[in-house]
Design an enzyme around this catalytic site. Structure first.
Site, short mmCIF file in Angstrom:
data_model
loop_
_atom_site.label_atom_id
_atom_site.label_comp_id
_atom_site.label_asym_id
_atom_site.label_seq_id
_atom_site.Cartn_x
_atom_site.Cartn_y
_atom_site.Cartn_z
N CYS A 83 70.49 75.85 20.16
CA CYS A 83 71.35 76.94 20.63
C CYS A 83 72.21 77.67 19.68
O CYS A 83 72.64 78.68 19.79
CB CYS A 83 72.36 76.59 21.77
SG CYS A 83 73.63 75.41 21.26
N CYS A 115 75.88 68.33 20.23
CA CYS A 115 76.11 69.96 20.25
C CYS A 115 77.10 70.42 21.40
O CYS A 115 76.96 70.07 22.50
CB CYS A 115 75.07 70.64 20.48
SG CYS A 115 74.90 72.52 20.50
N ASP A 133 60.75 75.30 -9.46
CA ASP A 133 62.30 75.69 -9.33
C ASP A 133 63.09 74.43 -9.27
O ASP A 133 62.90 73.55 -8.39
CB ASP A 133 62.36 76.33 -7.79
CG ASP A 133 63.82 76.97 -7.71
OD1 ASP A 133 64.98 76.35 -8.80
OD2 ASP A 133 64.15 77.20 -6.82
#
Lengths: 441, 240
Positions: free
Chosen positions: A210, A229, A355
């Site tokens: 969400c 959450c 990288d």
């Protein structure tokens, strides 16, 4: 059959030439017979496992293989960690007999996350072990979101596959719940560390379901921990395999399923590897009553905490290729409280990721400790590594040639040497250490 | 009186993709080595930012998804941020942060509204520009080295670029230029991270911040930069 033979010959030829040759053998076999992987995987008599996740794939998968073998079963496994399509093909082809027949009860195959969608058209595994998801080689794999999308797609391609996932990792747990059939979770239920590094890079702090910021009751390391959450109720799932009463430092032990598991390994992260393999095998109905013997006999020959002895010097070689892995490596090194020398080797070949900015996401300041006698930086990007250490007030010696760096520390070091390398340096450094070890005997 | 600097790190919990901590560490250390007090305030998404207490603002890079979350929040602070920039506040914006400085970032998922701090815009095109990169910048003598990894192509219009591309792709892979300089704002795709290997750029930012704060000409004490220079030279020698 012709494809199997050619591939086996290729591997032999490469070995004679001093190269590994595993992926080349697979490439040739698949070129000669595009159906070979499907045909060979179909000959596995019982179950096919795959192991995915950013860190711990090779150790978990090899442990799983050893554990199943200890039950008297025959297992196909890509031990060397060649984990893209060609490497997977090789594992099966090289395990087959010259007549193209495969004599195997189980397959334990580690697969690079991004390669799952390329492998699953050939066979759909019965189980996937998902170890964790961390940032890794952003220039190659892109953001974690990209990796998660690929894994989700792979899970859709294998709807009957059961996912055995790390419940402490919100990203893995989310994926397993979204994509997998009847997911099973393993993890470490209770907090172990008294203090946690608040500076550590953590992935996925926001709910994948969400978008709310996840609330953490505690962290083990990186983003692994107990989360919830506040928005949608997504939370750490119930842990079917919950490691309890953990002891860590020098050696590891914990209890799962009322079984006390002990291993002579270092590194908190190895609890997850040992637990993941256990959870996978148990989910498939194996008893694993001899797991402790398996762990005692397991001797990694692949640069994962691999030990060497040269005269009076103990040497440990370990792979460290991304921030989460490196931070756990540092923890494992610091569990050894004796004086030690460190060599850090950083390459930027394409398999390492070109990288190297991730070096700045690793908590190298933890090497600023009395027990660290010296740090030597090596490899193609040794200058970057030296600069990284400068900004945490650690002086280092520069020696681009790793063989010279190792020989130097054997000659003038404290007798306890850790060599931490990233991917493309692993095979070569392993061979150098084997060579030096042989000379002194 | 001992001088001091306050760095504001915007949303490190979301924008932290390419070693941005290294840029912060570099600014902090290079102040401290000179006896300048330095502190960093990290702002999370729910925090209020008082720009009047900041001397340098760092806006880093994040994933597209996370950038979208930040972008909504940024609209709330747009006015204050704009006033800070117009008042010559120092900003270093990297990768995603650079894109957010502009008017918009058009991706195939939709359009992200930018901060409108600098008149530039970014559009996503197929293929990412990923490689080491070397620039020549007016802001320093040493070549600027770093790593770029972006799907967006940035058009800076009549603004001054950060540097001329000697190796690599730059803003859009065509113009031959990289980044943007507007007042005391530098926007760039270079990470690696940028500042440790380009200490003169770091000192440029520190100098500008001190001049603005103390309203006097600043000449920074030189530092011994052997490791910085050798890391920089390695890249220039390898790619030029």
């Amino acid at each position: 059959m012709f494809a199997v033979c050619t591939a086996k010959l290729t591997k032999k030829a490469c070995q004679i030439a001093g190269k590994q040759g595993v992926t080349l053998a697979g490439k040739i076999a698949l070129r000669l017979d595009p159906s070979i992987l499907t045909a060979l995987a179909g000959q596995v008599r019982e179950k096919v496992f795959v192991t995915c996740g950013t860190n711990g794939k090779t150790t978990t998968n090899n442990l799983l293989c050893s554990a199943i073998e200890a039950e008297g079963k025959k297992v196909v496994c890509n031990h060397t960690g060649s984990n893209m399509l060609n490497g997977v093909v090789s594992a099966f082809v090289l395990a087959a007999k010259w007549n193209g027949k495969l004599d195997a009860d189980y397959a334990c195959i580690e697969i690079d996350e991004a390669s799952t969608v390329r492998v699953f058209p050939y066979f759909q595994p019965d189980y996937m072990i998902l170890t964790n998801l961390f940032r890794d080689q952003l220039d190659r794999y892109g953001e974690i979101d990209t990796t998660m999308n690929l894994l989700k797609k792979a899970m859709e391609m294998a709807p009957a596959m059961q996912v055995v996932a790390n419940g402490d990792d919100a990203l893995s747990a989310y994926l397993a719940q979204e994509g997998g059939k009847d997911p099973v979770f393993f993890g470490i239920g209770d907090p172990y560390f008294k203090e946690e590094s608040s500076r550590e890079i953590r992935e996925g702090r926001f709910c994948k379901r969400c978008g709310e910021r996840l609330h953490y009751h505690f962290y083990h390391y990186s983003q692994l921990g107990d989360y919830e959450c506040p928005g949608c109720g997504f939370r750490r799932p119930e842990l079917t395999f919950n490691a309890k009463d953990i002891q860590c430092g020098g050696k590891l032990s914990f209890t799962v399923d009322n079984l006390r598991i002990s291993a002579n390994y270092r590194g908190f992260y190895n609890i997850y590897n040992i637990l993941a393999a256990y959870a996978g095998a148990r989910t498939a109905g194996l008893s694993l009553k001899n797991y402790n013997q398996v762990l005692a006999a397991y001797n990694p020959q692949n640069g994962r905490m691999e030990a060497f002895q040269v005269g009076d010097t103990e040497i440990i070689l370990n792979l460290a290729k991304n921030p989460a892995g490196f931070n756990q490596n540092i923890s494992a090194v610091m569990e050894d409280t004796r004086k030690k020398d460190i060599i850090v080797l950083i390459n930027d070949n394409s398999q390492d990721g070109t990288d190297i900015s991730w070096l700045w996401d690793v908590d190298f300041d933890r090497f600023r400790d009395e027990s660290i006698a010296s740090v030597t930086v090596s490899g193609i990007r040794c200058q970057d590594m030296r600069l990284r250490l400068k900004y945490v007030d650690i002086a280092s010696d520069l020696e681009p040639d790793v063989e010279k760096a190792i020989r130097g520390k054997i000659a003038d070091g404290v007798g306890n040497l850790y060599v931490l390398v990233n991917y493309t340096a692993l095979y070569n450094t392993h061979n150098i250490l084997k060579k030096i070890e042989g000379e002194k005997k | 009186m001992k001088k001091s600097i306050t760095i504001g790190h915007l949303y490190p919990d979301l924008l932290n993709l390419y070693g941005d901590r290294g840029n912060i560490q570099c600014m902090m250390k290079r102040c401290q080595w000179r006896g300048i007090e330095a502190r960093t305030i990290e702002y999370n998404l729910d925090d209020t930012i008082d720009f009047s207490e900041l001397d340098i603002v760092l806006l880093g890079g994040g994933s597209d998804r996370e950038q979208m979350l930040v972008c909504r929040k940024l609209q709330e602070i747009q006015k204050d941020f704009k006033a800070y920039v117009e008042d010559y506040g120092v900003v270093i914006a990297v990768c995603g942060g650079y894109q957010l400085l502009g008017n918009y970032y058009q991706t195939d998922q939709g359009r992200m509204e930018g901060l409108h701090l600098v008149d530039l815009y970014t559009e996503q095109q197929p293929g990412r520009l990923i490689d080491n990169i070397v620039l020549q910048s007016d802001l320093c003598e040493m070549p600027v080295v770093g790593f770029e990894n972006h799907g967006g192509r940035t058009k800076i219009g009549g603004n001054k670029p950060f540097g001329k591309v000697l190796y690599g792709s730059g803003n859009d892979g065509e113009s031959g230029y990289e980044g943007v300089v507007y007042k005391n704002v530098i926007g760039t795709y270079l990470h690696g991270p940028l500042l440790p290997k380009n200490p003169q750029i770091c000192d440029y930012l520190i100098g500008k911040a001190l001049e603005r704060k103390y309203k006097e000409k600043i000449s920074l004490e030189p530092l011994e930069d052997l490791e910085e220079e050798e890391a920089n030279t390695y890249i220039t020698k390898r790619f030029l």
